[in-house]
Write an enzyme that holds these catalytic residues in place. Sequence first.
Site, PDB file in Angstrom:
ATOM      1  N   ASN A   7       0.880  -1.171   0.000  1.00 33.71           N
ATOM      2  CA  ASN A   7       0.000   0.000   0.000  1.00 33.71           C
ATOM      3  C   ASN A   7       0.914   1.215   0.000  1.00 33.71           C
ATOM      4  O   ASN A   7       1.470   1.579   1.029  1.00 33.71           O
ATOM      5  CB  ASN A   7      -0.902  -0.027   1.244  1.00 33.71           C
ATOM      6  CG  ASN A   7      -1.871   1.133   1.264  1.00 33.71           C
ATOM      7  OD1 ASN A   7      -1.823   2.017   0.407  1.00 33.71           O
ATOM      8  ND2 ASN A   7      -2.753   1.145   2.245  1.00 33.71           N
ATOM      9  N   ARG A  91      -2.557  -2.154  -3.437  1.00 33.88           N
ATOM     10  CA  ARG A  91      -3.818  -1.457  -3.151  1.00 33.88           C
ATOM     11  C   ARG A  91      -3.858  -0.172  -3.978  1.00 33.88           C
ATOM     12  O   ARG A  91      -2.920   0.630  -3.941  1.00 33.88           O
ATOM     13  CB  ARG A  91      -3.900  -1.107  -1.667  1.00 33.88           C
ATOM     14  CG  ARG A  91      -5.167  -0.358  -1.367  1.00 33.88           C
ATOM     15  CD  ARG A  91      -5.016   0.554  -0.193  1.00 33.88           C
ATOM     16  NE  ARG A  91      -6.217   1.330  -0.017  1.00 33.88           N
ATOM     17  CZ  ARG A  91      -6.246   2.508   0.577  1.00 33.88           C
ATOM     18  NH1 ARG A  91      -5.138   3.032   1.041  1.00 33.88           N
ATOM     19  NH2 ARG A  91      -7.372   3.156   0.708  1.00 33.88           N
ATOM     20  N   HIS A 180     -13.228   2.186   0.307  1.00 33.99           N
ATOM     21  CA  HIS A 180     -13.182   1.070   1.269  1.00 33.99           C
ATOM     22  C   HIS A 180     -13.817  -0.192   0.680  1.00 33.99           C
ATOM     23  O   HIS A 180     -14.271  -1.059   1.420  1.00 33.99           O
ATOM     24  CB  HIS A 180     -13.955   1.397   2.579  1.00 33.99           C
ATOM     25  CG  HIS A 180     -13.444   2.556   3.367  1.00 33.99           C
ATOM     26  ND1 HIS A 180     -14.278   3.499   3.891  1.00 33.99           N
ATOM     27  CD2 HIS A 180     -12.193   2.894   3.732  1.00 33.99           C
ATOM     28  CE1 HIS A 180     -13.571   4.409   4.556  1.00 33.99           C
ATOM     29  NE2 HIS A 180     -12.298   4.054   4.469  1.00 33.99           N
ATOM     30  N   HIS A 208     -18.294   0.651   7.923  1.00 39.34           N
ATOM     31  CA  HIS A 208     -16.838   0.714   8.089  1.00 39.34           C
ATOM     32  C   HIS A 208     -16.547   2.033   8.807  1.00 39.34           C
ATOM     33  O   HIS A 208     -16.583   3.108   8.196  1.00 39.34           O
ATOM     34  CB  HIS A 208     -16.158   0.662   6.715  1.00 39.34           C
ATOM     35  CG  HIS A 208     -14.666   0.765   6.764  1.00 39.34           C
ATOM     36  ND1 HIS A 208     -13.828  -0.283   6.466  1.00 39.34           N
ATOM     37  CD2 HIS A 208     -13.853   1.798   7.101  1.00 39.34           C
ATOM     38  CE1 HIS A 208     -12.572   0.101   6.617  1.00 39.34           C
ATOM     39  NE2 HIS A 208     -12.569   1.370   6.991  1.00 39.34           N
ATOM     40  N   LEU A 209     -16.320   1.943  10.106  1.00 35.41           N
ATOM     41  CA  LEU A 209     -16.202   3.148  10.920  1.00 35.41           C
ATOM     42  C   LEU A 209     -14.778   3.276  11.460  1.00 35.41           C
ATOM     43  O   LEU A 209     -14.436   2.688  12.487  1.00 35.41           O
ATOM     44  CB  LEU A 209     -17.205   3.102  12.091  1.00 35.41           C
ATOM     45  CG  LEU A 209     -18.664   2.776  11.720  1.00 35.41           C
ATOM     46  CD1 LEU A 209     -19.544   2.721  12.959  1.00 35.41           C
ATOM     47  CD2 LEU A 209     -19.216   3.774  10.713  1.00 35.41           C
ATOM     48  N   ARG A 241     -13.107  14.583   8.376  1.00 30.99           N
ATOM     49  CA  ARG A 241     -13.896  14.980   7.198  1.00 30.99           C
ATOM     50  C   ARG A 241     -15.334  15.292   7.588  1.00 30.99           C
ATOM     51  O   ARG A 241     -15.900  14.611   8.444  1.00 30.99           O
ATOM     52  CB  ARG A 241     -13.896  13.860   6.150  1.00 30.99           C
ATOM     53  CG  ARG A 241     -12.533  13.575   5.582  1.00 30.99           C
ATOM     54  CD  ARG A 241     -12.610  12.553   4.457  1.00 30.99           C
ATOM     55  NE  ARG A 241     -11.319  11.923   4.290  1.00 30.99           N
ATOM     56  CZ  ARG A 241     -11.128  10.614   4.238  1.00 30.99           C
ATOM     57  NH1 ARG A 241     -12.149   9.783   4.313  1.00 30.99           N
ATOM     58  NH2 ARG A 241      -9.920  10.137   4.104  1.00 30.99           N
ATOM     59  N   PHE A 284     -11.320   9.072  18.079  1.00 33.17           N
ATOM     60  CA  PHE A 284     -12.598   8.895  18.776  1.00 33.17           C
ATOM     61  C   PHE A 284     -12.410   8.584  20.265  1.00 33.17           C
ATOM     62  O   PHE A 284     -13.274   8.899  21.066  1.00 33.17           O
ATOM     63  CB  PHE A 284     -13.429   7.808  18.086  1.00 33.17           C
ATOM     64  CG  PHE A 284     -14.049   8.298  16.809  1.00 33.17           C
ATOM     65  CD1 PHE A 284     -13.321   8.325  15.631  1.00 33.17           C
ATOM     66  CD2 PHE A 284     -15.346   8.777  16.784  1.00 33.17           C
ATOM     67  CE1 PHE A 284     -13.870   8.805  14.446  1.00 33.17           C
ATOM     68  CE2 PHE A 284     -15.912   9.254  15.612  1.00 33.17           C
ATOM     69  CZ  PHE A 284     -15.171   9.266  14.441  1.00 33.17           C
ATOM     70  N   ARG A 285     -11.270   7.988  20.617  1.00 32.48           N
ATOM     71  CA  ARG A 285     -11.036   7.690  22.029  1.00 32.48           C
ATOM     72  C   ARG A 285     -10.893   8.978  22.832  1.00 32.48           C
ATOM     73  O   ARG A 285     -11.440   9.113  23.928  1.00 32.48           O
ATOM     74  CB  ARG A 285      -9.763   6.841  22.203  1.00 32.48           C
ATOM     75  CG  ARG A 285      -9.995   5.394  21.833  1.00 32.48           C
ATOM     76  CD  ARG A 285      -8.709   4.653  21.678  1.00 32.48           C
ATOM     77  NE  ARG A 285      -7.957   5.137  20.508  1.00 32.48           N
ATOM     78  CZ  ARG A 285      -7.018   4.456  19.890  1.00 32.48           C
ATOM     79  NH1 ARG A 285      -6.669   3.286  20.334  1.00 32.48           N
ATOM     80  NH2 ARG A 285      -6.408   4.940  18.839  1.00 32.48           N
ATOM     81  N   GLU A 384      -8.089  -5.831   5.149  1.00 29.02           N
ATOM     82  CA  GLU A 384      -7.940  -5.468   3.739  1.00 29.02           C
ATOM     83  C   GLU A 384      -6.718  -6.138   3.104  1.00 29.02           C
ATOM     84  O   GLU A 384      -6.756  -6.519   1.942  1.00 29.02           O
ATOM     85  CB  GLU A 384      -7.856  -3.935   3.613  1.00 29.02           C
ATOM     86  CG  GLU A 384      -9.227  -3.299   3.826  1.00 29.02           C
ATOM     87  CD  GLU A 384      -9.189  -1.810   4.102  1.00 29.02           C
ATOM     88  OE1 GLU A 384      -8.787  -1.431   5.220  1.00 29.02           O
ATOM     89  OE2 GLU A 384      -9.560  -1.024   3.221  1.00 29.02           O
TER      90      GLU A 384
HETATM   91  P1  AMP Z   1      -8.993   3.113  11.557  1.00 26.24           P
HETATM   92  O1  AMP Z   1      -9.035   4.288  10.602  1.00 26.24           O
HETATM   93  O2  AMP Z   1      -9.848   1.974  11.110  1.00 26.24           O
HETATM   94  O3  AMP Z   1      -7.600   2.713  11.922  1.00 26.24           O
HETATM   95  O4  AMP Z   1      -9.663   3.632  12.924  1.00 26.24           O
HETATM   96  C1  AMP Z   1      -9.063   4.617  13.695  1.00 26.24           C
HETATM   97  C2  AMP Z   1     -10.045   5.105  14.724  1.00 26.24           C
HETATM   98  O5  AMP Z   1     -10.474   4.009  15.531  1.00 26.24           O
HETATM   99  C3  AMP Z   1      -9.451   6.143  15.680  1.00 26.24           C
HETATM  100  O6  AMP Z   1     -10.228   7.323  15.688  1.00 26.24           O
HETATM  101  C4  AMP Z   1      -9.540   5.478  17.028  1.00 26.24           C
HETATM  102  O7  AMP Z   1      -9.889   6.394  18.012  1.00 26.24           O
HETATM  103  C5  AMP Z   1     -10.646   4.479  16.858  1.00 26.24           C
HETATM  104  N1  AMP Z   1     -10.509   3.436  17.867  1.00 26.24           N
HETATM  105  C6  AMP Z   1      -9.583   2.485  17.969  1.00 26.24           C
HETATM  106  N2  AMP Z   1      -9.759   1.781  19.114  1.00 26.24           N
HETATM  107  C7  AMP Z   1     -10.830   2.330  19.750  1.00 26.24           C
HETATM  108  C8  AMP Z   1     -11.532   2.085  20.972  1.00 26.24           C
HETATM  109  N3  AMP Z   1     -11.139   1.133  21.782  1.00 26.24           N
HETATM  110  N4  AMP Z   1     -12.581   2.864  21.287  1.00 26.24           N
HETATM  111  C9  AMP Z   1     -12.969   3.867  20.470  1.00 26.24           C
HETATM  112  N5  AMP Z   1     -12.364   4.132  19.302  1.00 26.24           N
HETATM  113  C10 AMP Z   1     -11.317   3.394  18.941  1.00 26.24           C
END
Ligand code: AMP
Length: 397
Positions: A7, A91, A180, A208-209, A241, A284-285, A384
């Site tokens: 990638n 990718r 995605h 897909h979040l 975004r 998000f954490r 992926e």
């Molecule tokens: P990704 O783009 O799929 O790598 O997702 C990244 C996002 O997943 C980040 O904003 C993280 O805060 C969130 N994330 C990962 N682990 C957790 C968790 N235990 N609780 C809440 N959000 C999470």
Amino acid sequence: MNILVINCGSSSLKYQLIDSDSEAVLAKGLCERIGIEGSVLTHTAAGKDKVVIETPMPTHTTAVKLVIDALTDANHGVINSVDEIAAVGHRIVHGGEKFTSSAIITDEVIKNIEECSDLAPLHNPAHLIGINSCRELMPNVPMVAVFDTAFHQTMPEKAYLYGLPYEYYEKYKVRRYGFHGTSHDYVSARAAEILGKKREDMKIIVCHLGNGGSVSAVDHGKCVDTSMGLTPLQGIIMGTRSGDIDPAICDFICQKEGLTSQEMNNVLNKKSGVLGMSGVSSDFRDVEAAAKEGNKRAANALDAYYYSVAKYIGAYVAAMNGVDAIAFTAGVGENNISGRVEIAKYLGYLGTEIDTEKNNVRGVDAVISKDGSKVALLCVPTNEELAIARQTLALIK
Ligand code: AMP
């Protein structure tokens, strides 16, 4: 057989070497700051300690050479020579309308990827540099391009055409593409498998979040709609975004703040979403932690985020005239237990209820709805790289 999954970004290159028989990851790593000072390769072979190599990487070809050296190294390597790499899967973010599935890389395919570059100017040119570097260093190894957009190419015109003058579609191919796709394909197939059913017999919604996020409607195995559009900016609220907004806001803010359209685009892509709403973080954490401490803007941002996901789920129930399963995946979808609860609060009308005990999982395959729910809710970790390796193998066989 060993498949190398690549990638390649403009200044980074992620890789995984996957044994296609066992589907185990033999080694993985990341080259960062390619072409900039302070380049570093982080390499981890299965069962061994992480190795960090700080060395100049003026070009992507140097980076690929270092990856090959790491994979074949006497200490932290996992193969003896390049001959043990059966194929490379790349990718590719944008395949436009040209690619409805993965393709063996030929000069013609490269030309077609180049032609899609103005639809993904930050990504496709970087992918092509990666492809050319790999071809230079592994001239006899077959290579496959796996597109983020391909799975969504089954969308009907009513889903992909915008309410714009048709000539923009004809002249510039302005339409919904969706992204995605590799994840939506993998997760919908896996959700059916977990439920012991055939995807071809089901209506599935995949959420897909992650930092970027998209929702898709997979009707009897085919994508019929997805929330991202011409670019990954459209759809649900994301980490940085905006997702869907009134398009007139752009001109309004440009006038008020004296921004150019590029500057506005930058605001929408990098300074909006839960970051812009909360003023706390795109992670998000962090936003969740701030909300728990009483930060009202953070709480509002999360509420708006979950609400935007729930609205897309509702739209796709309508698009498919029903739904059998809703799967949550990617960083937030797989790990945010309370987030899944918040989204599920909007889904009672479907005859489904989240099971608090079953939902108490992170990053594992699980049905998280109560027994007897009409619609199954699932947590399905996406993969992926494995999906790219599988598609690469299927094409070279
Ligand atoms: P990704 O783009 O799929 O790598 O997702 C990244 C996002 O997943 C980040 O904003 C993280 O805060 C969130 N994330 C990962 N682990 C957790 C968790 N235990 N609780 C809440 N959000 C999470």
